[in-house]
Scaffold this motif. Sequence first.
Motif, PDB file in Angstrom:
ATOM      1  N   UNK A   1       2.608   8.671 -19.345  1.00  0.00           N
ATOM      2  CA  UNK A   1       2.911   8.415 -17.936  1.00  0.00           C
ATOM      3  C   UNK A   1       1.671   7.938 -17.199  1.00  0.00           C
ATOM      4  N   UNK A   2       0.564   8.611 -17.418  1.00  0.00           N
ATOM      5  CA  UNK A   2      -0.687   8.208 -16.768  1.00  0.00           C
ATOM      6  C   UNK A   2      -1.055   6.769 -17.141  1.00  0.00           C
ATOM      7  N   UNK A   3      -0.911   6.442 -18.420  1.00  0.00           N
ATOM      8  CA  UNK A   3      -1.227   5.078 -18.868  1.00  0.00           C
ATOM      9  C   UNK A   3      -0.302   4.054 -18.224  1.00  0.00           C
ATOM     10  N   UNK A   4       0.997   4.388 -18.136  1.00  0.00           N
ATOM     11  CA  UNK A   4       1.965   3.466 -17.530  1.00  0.00           C
ATOM     12  C   UNK A   4       1.610   3.226 -16.057  1.00  0.00           C
ATOM     13  N   UNK A   5       1.379   4.313 -15.316  1.00  0.00           N
ATOM     14  CA  UNK A   5       1.055   4.181 -13.894  1.00  0.00           C
ATOM     15  C   UNK A   5      -0.245   3.411 -13.704  1.00  0.00           C
ATOM     16  N   UNK A   6      -1.204   3.650 -14.576  1.00  0.00           N
ATOM     17  CA  UNK A   6      -2.467   2.924 -14.516  1.00  0.00           C
ATOM     18  C   UNK A   6      -2.256   1.436 -14.794  1.00  0.00           C
TER      19      UNK A   6
ATOM     20  N   UNK B   1       0.353  -0.262 -14.245  1.00  0.00           N
ATOM     21  CA  UNK B   1       1.063  -0.859 -13.107  1.00  0.00           C
ATOM     22  C   UNK B   1       0.251  -0.779 -11.810  1.00  0.00           C
ATOM     23  N   UNK B   2      -0.990  -0.277 -11.901  1.00  0.00           N
ATOM     24  CA  UNK B   2      -1.860  -0.124 -10.727  1.00  0.00           C
ATOM     25  C   UNK B   2      -1.237   0.744  -9.635  1.00  0.00           C
ATOM     26  N   UNK B   3      -0.622   1.826 -10.045  1.00  0.00           N
ATOM     27  CA  UNK B   3       0.018   2.743  -9.106  1.00  0.00           C
ATOM     28  C   UNK B   3      -0.979   3.839  -8.727  1.00  0.00           C
ATOM     29  N   UNK B   4      -1.180   4.025  -7.443  1.00  0.00           N
ATOM     30  CA  UNK B   4      -2.025   5.105  -6.950  1.00  0.00           C
ATOM     31  C   UNK B   4      -1.170   6.368  -6.877  1.00  0.00           C
ATOM     32  N   UNK B   5      -1.668   7.454  -7.477  1.00  0.00           N
ATOM     33  CA  UNK B   5      -0.935   8.726  -7.494  1.00  0.00           C
ATOM     34  C   UNK B   5      -1.536   9.647  -6.442  1.00  0.00           C
ATOM     35  N   UNK B   6      -0.694  10.130  -5.547  1.00  0.00           N
ATOM     36  CA  UNK B   6      -1.107  11.043  -4.496  1.00  0.00           C
ATOM     37  C   UNK B   6      -1.435  12.404  -5.102  1.00  0.00           C
ATOM     38  N   UNK B   7      -2.590  12.962  -4.771  1.00  0.00           N
ATOM     39  CA  UNK B   7      -2.908  14.305  -5.243  1.00  0.00           C
ATOM     40  C   UNK B   7      -1.973  15.291  -4.548  1.00  0.00           C
ATOM     41  N   UNK B   8      -1.410  16.204  -5.335  1.00  0.00           N
ATOM     42  CA  UNK B   8      -0.386  17.095  -4.818  1.00  0.00           C
ATOM     43  C   UNK B   8      -0.454  18.415  -5.564  1.00  0.00           C
TER      44      UNK B   8
ATOM     45  N   UNK C   1       0.834  -1.204   0.000  1.00  0.00           N
ATOM     46  CA  UNK C   1       0.000   0.000   0.000  1.00  0.00           C
ATOM     47  C   UNK C   1       0.866   1.249   0.000  1.00  0.00           C
ATOM     48  N   UNK C   2       1.265   1.664  -1.173  1.00  0.00           N
ATOM     49  CA  UNK C   2       2.066   2.875  -1.289  1.00  0.00           C
ATOM     50  C   UNK C   2       1.466   3.742  -2.376  1.00  0.00           C
ATOM     51  N   UNK C   3       1.786   5.037  -2.323  1.00  0.00           N
ATOM     52  CA  UNK C   3       1.295   5.979  -3.314  1.00  0.00           C
ATOM     53  C   UNK C   3       2.479   6.708  -3.927  1.00  0.00           C
ATOM     54  N   UNK C   4       2.373   6.974  -5.203  1.00  0.00           N
ATOM     55  CA  UNK C   4       3.404   7.705  -5.944  1.00  0.00           C
ATOM     56  C   UNK C   4       3.090   9.197  -5.863  1.00  0.00           C
ATOM     57  N   UNK C   5       4.100   9.998  -5.583  1.00  0.00           N
ATOM     58  CA  UNK C   5       3.923  11.439  -5.492  1.00  0.00           C
ATOM     59  C   UNK C   5       4.856  12.111  -6.475  1.00  0.00           C
TER      60      UNK C   5
END
Length: 115
Positions: A27-32, A34-41, A11-15
Motif C-alpha cells: 500500500x505504501x509503495x502504491x500511494x508513493x 501515485x504521489x499521494x500524500x498521507x495525512x498523519x492520523x 492538493x488533497x491528502x489521503x486519510x
Amino acid sequence: MPFAENIRVRNWEYQHDNAPIHTSNATKNYLNLKNVTVLEWPPMNPVLNPIENVWGFVSRKVYENGGQFYSVNALKTAIESAWYNLEPEILQTLIISMEKRVYDVILKSGKTLNY
C-alpha cells in the motif's frame, strides 16, 4: 484513486486509520507511486474516521431484510447501490459531528470513545 482523479483536485491528502492493510509495504509503495500524500492520523480510532460510520450505514442497507448474496457480482451491485444512494443528510451529520468528536478525543487523551 479514480474518485480523486475524477474530481480533479490537486492538493488533497489521503486519510486512513493505520490498520495493517493500509500500512503494508504494498500500500505504501502504491500511494508513493501515485504521489499521494498521507495525512498523519492516530491509529485505530474510529471516532475520528467517520467513514467507519458510513460503512455501517452501507452494510445495514446491503443486508437489510436478511439480504443474502450468491455471487460476488450481486453483492458488488448491492454495495454500489447502497453507496450511491446514501442520503446527503447522513454525510452532513457526520461532517458536523467532527468538531465534537475531535474535542472528545482530546479530552480522553486519544483513547477510543463509544460513538
